[in-house]
Design a protein around this motif. Sequence first.
Motif, PDB file in Angstrom:
ATOM      1  N   GLY A   1      41.524  45.536 -36.309  1.00  0.00           N
ATOM      2  CA  GLY A   1      41.537  44.119 -35.990  1.00  0.00           C
ATOM      3  C   GLY A   1      42.940  43.605 -35.731  1.00  0.00           C
ATOM      4  O   GLY A   1      43.930  44.349 -35.788  1.00  0.00           O
ATOM      5  N   SER A   2      43.023  42.328 -35.449  1.00  0.00           N
ATOM      6  CA  SER A   2      44.290  41.698 -35.104  1.00  0.00           C
ATOM      7  C   SER A   2      45.208  41.600 -36.310  1.00  0.00           C
ATOM      8  O   SER A   2      44.749  41.384 -37.439  1.00  0.00           O
ATOM      9  N   MET A   3      46.501  41.726 -36.060  1.00  0.00           N
ATOM     10  CA  MET A   3      47.470  41.630 -37.157  1.00  0.00           C
ATOM     11  C   MET A   3      48.846  41.282 -36.593  1.00  0.00           C
ATOM     12  O   MET A   3      49.085  41.455 -35.400  1.00  0.00           O
ATOM     13  N   PRO A   4      49.753  40.806 -37.438  1.00  0.00           N
ATOM     14  CA  PRO A   4      51.121  40.573 -36.983  1.00  0.00           C
ATOM     15  C   PRO A   4      51.747  41.882 -36.526  1.00  0.00           C
ATOM     16  O   PRO A   4      51.393  42.962 -37.012  1.00  0.00           O
ATOM     17  N   LEU A   5      52.705  41.801 -35.609  1.00  0.00           N
ATOM     18  CA  LEU A   5      53.293  43.010 -35.041  1.00  0.00           C
ATOM     19  C   LEU A   5      53.998  43.855 -36.090  1.00  0.00           C
ATOM     20  O   LEU A   5      53.957  45.093 -36.024  1.00  0.00           O
ATOM     21  N   GLY A   6      54.644  43.227 -37.058  1.00  0.00           N
ATOM     22  CA  GLY A   6      55.316  43.998 -38.100  1.00  0.00           C
ATOM     23  C   GLY A   6      54.333  44.810 -38.924  1.00  0.00           C
ATOM     24  O   GLY A   6      54.612  45.962 -39.289  1.00  0.00           O
ATOM     25  N   VAL A   7      53.182  44.236 -39.220  1.00  0.00           N
ATOM     26  CA  VAL A   7      52.145  44.954 -39.963  1.00  0.00           C
ATOM     27  C   VAL A   7      51.575  46.079 -39.099  1.00  0.00           C
ATOM     28  O   VAL A   7      51.348  47.200 -39.563  1.00  0.00           O
ATOM     29  N   LEU A   8      51.333  45.791 -37.815  1.00  0.00           N
ATOM     30  CA  LEU A   8      50.819  46.817 -36.911  1.00  0.00           C
ATOM     31  C   LEU A   8      51.790  47.994 -36.824  1.00  0.00           C
ATOM     32  O   LEU A   8      51.363  49.155 -36.783  1.00  0.00           O
ATOM     33  N   ASP A   9      53.075  47.735 -36.799  1.00  0.00           N
ATOM     34  CA  ASP A   9      54.070  48.803 -36.742  1.00  0.00           C
ATOM     35  C   ASP A   9      53.911  49.742 -37.932  1.00  0.00           C
ATOM     36  O   ASP A   9      53.961  50.979 -37.797  1.00  0.00           O
ATOM     37  N   GLU A  10      53.692  49.171 -39.114  1.00  0.00           N
ATOM     38  CA  GLU A  10      53.483  49.990 -40.313  1.00  0.00           C
ATOM     39  C   GLU A  10      52.219  50.830 -40.177  1.00  0.00           C
ATOM     40  O   GLU A  10      52.190  52.004 -40.570  1.00  0.00           O
ATOM     41  N   VAL A  11      51.163  50.239 -39.625  1.00  0.00           N
ATOM     42  CA  VAL A  11      49.906  50.963 -39.449  1.00  0.00           C
ATOM     43  C   VAL A  11      50.087  52.146 -38.505  1.00  0.00           C
ATOM     44  O   VAL A  11      49.643  53.273 -38.790  1.00  0.00           O
ATOM     45  N   VAL A  12      50.738  51.919 -37.373  1.00  0.00           N
ATOM     46  CA  VAL A  12      50.940  52.988 -36.395  1.00  0.00           C
ATOM     47  C   VAL A  12      51.791  54.107 -36.995  1.00  0.00           C
ATOM     48  O   VAL A  12      51.503  55.299 -36.803  1.00  0.00           O
ATOM     49  N   GLN A  13      52.825  53.751 -37.728  1.00  0.00           N
ATOM     50  CA  GLN A  13      53.671  54.772 -38.348  1.00  0.00           C
ATOM     51  C   GLN A  13      52.886  55.601 -39.357  1.00  0.00           C
ATOM     52  O   GLN A  13      53.074  56.831 -39.449  1.00  0.00           O
TER      53      GLN A  13
ATOM     54  N   GLN B   1      43.066  50.071 -46.347  1.00  0.00           N
ATOM     55  CA  GLN B   1      42.470  48.914 -45.675  1.00  0.00           C
ATOM     56  C   GLN B   1      42.609  47.653 -46.519  1.00  0.00           C
ATOM     57  O   GLN B   1      42.815  46.562 -45.994  1.00  0.00           O
ATOM     58  N   GLN B   2      42.513  47.785 -47.825  1.00  0.00           N
ATOM     59  CA  GLN B   2      42.660  46.626 -48.691  1.00  0.00           C
ATOM     60  C   GLN B   2      44.098  46.110 -48.676  1.00  0.00           C
ATOM     61  O   GLN B   2      44.336  44.896 -48.651  1.00  0.00           O
ATOM     62  N   ARG B   3      45.056  47.023 -48.671  1.00  0.00           N
ATOM     63  CA  ARG B   3      46.457  46.587 -48.572  1.00  0.00           C
ATOM     64  C   ARG B   3      46.693  45.860 -47.248  1.00  0.00           C
ATOM     65  O   ARG B   3      47.410  44.861 -47.194  1.00  0.00           O
ATOM     66  N   LEU B   4      46.056  46.378 -46.212  1.00  0.00           N
ATOM     67  CA  LEU B   4      46.179  45.731 -44.913  1.00  0.00           C
ATOM     68  C   LEU B   4      45.562  44.332 -44.943  1.00  0.00           C
ATOM     69  O   LEU B   4      46.139  43.372 -44.417  1.00  0.00           O
ATOM     70  N   THR B   5      44.411  44.201 -45.571  1.00  0.00           N
ATOM     71  CA  THR B   5      43.778  42.887 -45.711  1.00  0.00           C
ATOM     72  C   THR B   5      44.698  41.912 -46.429  1.00  0.00           C
ATOM     73  O   THR B   5      44.866  40.757 -46.015  1.00  0.00           O
ATOM     74  N   ARG B   6      45.320  42.375 -47.494  1.00  0.00           N
ATOM     75  CA  ARG B   6      46.230  41.519 -48.266  1.00  0.00           C
ATOM     76  C   ARG B   6      47.388  41.043 -47.399  1.00  0.00           C
ATOM     77  O   ARG B   6      47.735  39.849 -47.381  1.00  0.00           O
ATOM     78  N   LEU B   7      48.009  41.966 -46.663  1.00  0.00           N
ATOM     79  CA  LEU B   7      49.153  41.606 -45.823  1.00  0.00           C
ATOM     80  C   LEU B   7      48.749  40.662 -44.697  1.00  0.00           C
ATOM     81  O   LEU B   7      49.452  39.679 -44.413  1.00  0.00           O
ATOM     82  N   VAL B   8      47.622  40.963 -44.048  1.00  0.00           N
ATOM     83  CA  VAL B   8      47.199  40.146 -42.911  1.00  0.00           C
ATOM     84  C   VAL B   8      46.787  38.753 -43.376  1.00  0.00           C
ATOM     85  O   VAL B   8      47.093  37.751 -42.720  1.00  0.00           O
ATOM     86  N   LEU B   9      46.102  38.665 -44.502  1.00  0.00           N
ATOM     87  CA  LEU B   9      45.693  37.353 -45.008  1.00  0.00           C
ATOM     88  C   LEU B   9      46.917  36.506 -45.332  1.00  0.00           C
ATOM     89  O   LEU B   9      46.991  35.330 -44.936  1.00  0.00           O
ATOM     90  N   GLU B  10      47.869  37.086 -46.028  1.00  0.00           N
ATOM     91  CA  GLU B  10      49.071  36.320 -46.389  1.00  0.00           C
ATOM     92  C   GLU B  10      49.810  35.853 -45.155  1.00  0.00           C
ATOM     93  O   GLU B  10      50.218  34.688 -45.041  1.00  0.00           O
ATOM     94  N   ALA B  11      49.979  36.750 -44.179  1.00  0.00           N
ATOM     95  CA  ALA B  11      50.715  36.396 -42.964  1.00  0.00           C
ATOM     96  C   ALA B  11      49.967  35.367 -42.136  1.00  0.00           C
ATOM     97  O   ALA B  11      50.565  34.434 -41.594  1.00  0.00           O
TER      98      ALA B  11
END
Length: 560
Positions: free
Chosen positions: A541-553, A73-83
């Motif tokens: 929560g909401s995120m860019p599609l590229g990040v969401l793709d990583e989450v789903v995988q 979740q923290q890695r996701l926060t980092r990616l989403v914040l930057e994007a």
Amino acid sequence: MSEDHAADLEQLATAFWRYHLETEPTEGHLLGDYTYAGFFEDATRAAEDRRIEALRTFASDAWAIEPGDLDDQQRLTRLVLEATATAEADRLQTRLLDIDVDPVFGPQVGIPVVLGMCGLPTPAVAEAMVEKLHGIGRYFGELADRLDEGRAAGRTPMRFAVDAALAQLDAALAAPLDADPVLTAVPSPPEGVAADWWERVAGAVADAVRPGMARYREAIARAAADPDGARPDDRAGLCWVPDGERAYAALLRYSTTTTTLSAQQIHDIGLQQVDQLAEEYRALGPEVVGSSDLATIFEALRTDPALHFTRAEDLVSASEVALARAWEALPAWFETLPQAPCAVGSTTTGAKAYYFPPAADGSRGGTFFVNVDDPTSWGTFELESMAFHEGVPGHHLQLAIAGELDGVPEFRKHLHHQAYAEGWGLYTERLADEMGLYSGPVDRMGMLAADSMRACRLVVDTGMHALGWSRQQAVDYMLANTPLTLGMVQPEIDRYLGNPGQATSYMVGRLELLRMRAEAQARQGDAFDVRAFHTAVLDSGSMPLGVLDEVVQRRLPTPH
């Protein structure tokens, strides 16, 4: 940065959210955070420059945090914040306020709607409303300055938007004070407010809002009077504005959250989708209108009185029935359901339909608003798909579940990325068909009508803003390829012109979600559970599609 990367990230995420609320104080008010309730947005170029610089700093600080010792979740926060910070800075860098005259969602239309949703739960927040109104007056004046600056640099608004906005502003300014659209939108105060509160609210409208609005009106009038001060209909798109090609590319990235799709590619995807939908219309047409001819189907949907509403109350009641049916079906398709309810509200202004999320403090649930100003403009076939998109299982599930998340930073609960949000809304229109929610063939035809509008958006948005299409060319294309009437198509086209790129987020997002779902199903085979897929999409929560793709995988891997 310290060696405690998790702590650094938490601190950065908190600071980012506080900065967002400070620079978007009205959004904070709508969410139930009243820290900046007495403030309104700043439209000056200097404020825009400060925001761009601050956002790029947030992005670089997020990227500088080492991800190795962060949890998922923290890695996701980092990616989403930057994007998120990067995308918002890129959007602001387009300087659209220099040319932003908009009769569909402009401030003369949007501010009264938003003010009506700004709760006043305490006397202190009610007092802050007086200051907010003074801020609105200042804001209108700042918009006037931006228009003058843009025109001096050869960056001009659209001629049709100038003419329409002038008419709207003239009507608002001609109204007596007690009928002023801003004043009448202010919610009633709570008990305990000062006895002269309404008098001071009216004074703020008279002394600040209306003079500011008059300044804004005069700046638009100056553009109207200048032979070169506004872009004609055959040059309405962003590609006709200096630096417009670069700006539109940035806005496409912002809206689609993809970095690989060009305007031409998005245009071509739209053309392909329109062709595919034509076949679906022909298959369903005989059952609904007695014909498989596309033009005959569209004409029947446009003009058959039996396929249109006549009473405003029927729009609301039919929406309530559809949403109740959707609520009952949710457990078979979703593992997590929101706590907040979704109500149906009627409105006579703004878009045809839209959704307001719940307040973060629980004081207000979500609301699906239906514009009942002209009930006959609503086809009976289109209401259910709209209710499922805007309400349940669409935006209400997406936004309410995000707002109720535990253990994630606040910005991830409330900020949204266009393609994720609108892609989910459009995805759920087809999901509702899988769930058996549509009442019958007529309502399923509405699902196709909604799809064809979103497919055409890819074509006409890129057509006007990247390929040089005229306003009329876009109107003609949508009339030829959807069952929408001219009275519906024209405001749609004008909306896309006023908000370049946003209309592409729906279909691009939906197609990406379907791709992710298909790939997860291929990976998992019989182990695939659509409820788990929906959880993976919604529970972070909401995120860019590229990040969401990583989450789903990651969440739905190949079984071992």
